[in-house]
Motif scaffolding. Structure first.
Motif, PDB file in Angstrom:
ATOM      1  N   LEU A   1      45.041  44.749  42.283  1.00 46.08           N
ATOM      2  CA  LEU A   1      43.973  44.921  41.300  1.00 46.08           C
ATOM      3  C   LEU A   1      43.033  43.726  41.280  1.00 46.08           C
ATOM      4  CD1 LEU A   1      46.239  46.016  38.320  1.00 46.08           C
ATOM      5  CD2 LEU A   1      45.053  47.517  39.919  1.00 46.08           C
ATOM      6  N   LEU A   2      41.798  44.008  40.936  1.00 43.23           N
ATOM      7  CA  LEU A   2      40.817  42.987  40.599  1.00 43.23           C
ATOM      8  C   LEU A   2      40.421  43.293  39.161  1.00 43.23           C
ATOM      9  CD1 LEU A   2      39.293  40.579  41.791  1.00 43.23           C
ATOM     10  CD2 LEU A   2      37.507  42.162  42.491  1.00 43.23           C
TER      11      LEU A   2
ATOM     12  N   GLY B   1      48.746  42.319  40.603  1.00 44.00           N
ATOM     13  CA  GLY B   1      49.325  43.345  41.460  1.00 44.00           C
ATOM     14  C   GLY B   1      50.803  43.503  41.272  1.00 44.00           C
ATOM     15  N   GLY B   2      51.321  44.520  41.925  1.00 42.47           N
ATOM     16  CA  GLY B   2      52.736  44.849  41.855  1.00 42.47           C
ATOM     17  C   GLY B   2      52.907  46.325  41.555  1.00 42.47           C
ATOM     18  N   HIS B   3      54.083  46.678  41.092  1.00 45.95           N
ATOM     19  CA  HIS B   3      54.365  48.058  40.715  1.00 45.95           C
ATOM     20  C   HIS B   3      54.051  48.255  39.235  1.00 45.95           C
ATOM     21  CE1 HIS B   3      56.760  47.867  44.422  1.00 45.95           C
ATOM     22  NE2 HIS B   3      56.442  49.140  44.515  1.00 45.95           N
TER      23      HIS B   3
ATOM     24  N   ALA C   1      38.700  46.976  40.473  1.00 43.33           N
ATOM     25  CA  ALA C   1      39.078  47.461  41.801  1.00 43.33           C
ATOM     26  C   ALA C   1      40.579  47.740  41.838  1.00 43.33           C
ATOM     27  CB  ALA C   1      38.717  46.439  42.876  1.00 43.33           C
ATOM     28  N   VAL C   2      40.922  48.817  42.534  1.00 40.53           N
ATOM     29  CA  VAL C   2      42.323  49.193  42.759  1.00 40.53           C
ATOM     30  C   VAL C   2      42.476  49.491  44.243  1.00 40.53           C
ATOM     31  CG1 VAL C   2      44.145  50.871  42.277  1.00 40.53           C
ATOM     32  CG2 VAL C   2      42.578  50.192  40.442  1.00 40.53           C
ATOM     33  N   ASN C   3      43.348  48.731  44.884  1.00 37.48           N
ATOM     34  CA  ASN C   3      43.661  48.952  46.305  1.00 37.48           C
ATOM     35  C   ASN C   3      42.403  49.092  47.162  1.00 37.48           C
ATOM     36  OD1 ASN C   3      46.328  48.813  45.538  1.00 37.48           O
ATOM     37  ND2 ASN C   3      46.660  51.012  45.592  1.00 37.48           N
TER      38      ASN C   3
END
Length: 82
Positions: free
Chosen positions: A29-30, A40-42, A70-72
């Motif tokens: 993530l941003l 980030g992570g799960h 942002a995601v991925n």
């Protein structure tokens, strides 16, 4: 010129985050919380509310969906040309 994958103007990341949560996929993530930071992570939990949906990562960090830019590698439309 830099080209990025972006959401359209009326989309949010909620559907993408729900898919990652359901499939137990990691997210990168941003986040814009007064400045851009990475997370980030799960996703451990996904809390859906009309005005204040948020995710909770495995490290217990809570992030409002509205602050995610942002995601991925997929960016919000407002960040398409940053």
């Amino acid at each position: 010129m830099d080209c990025r994958l972006t959401l359209n103007e009326h989309e949010t990341f909620l559907a993408m985050l729900a898919t990652c949560f359901r499939e137990n996929r990691e997210v990168a993530l941003l986040v814009d919380d007064g400045g851009l930071t990475r997370a980030g992570g799960h996703i451990q939990n996904l809390h859906r509310n009309d005005d204040d949906s948020y995710i909770e990562l495995e490290n217990r960090q809570k992030i409002a969906v509205g602050k995610i830019v942002a995601v991925n590698g997929v960016f919000a439309a407002a960040y398409a040309e940053c």
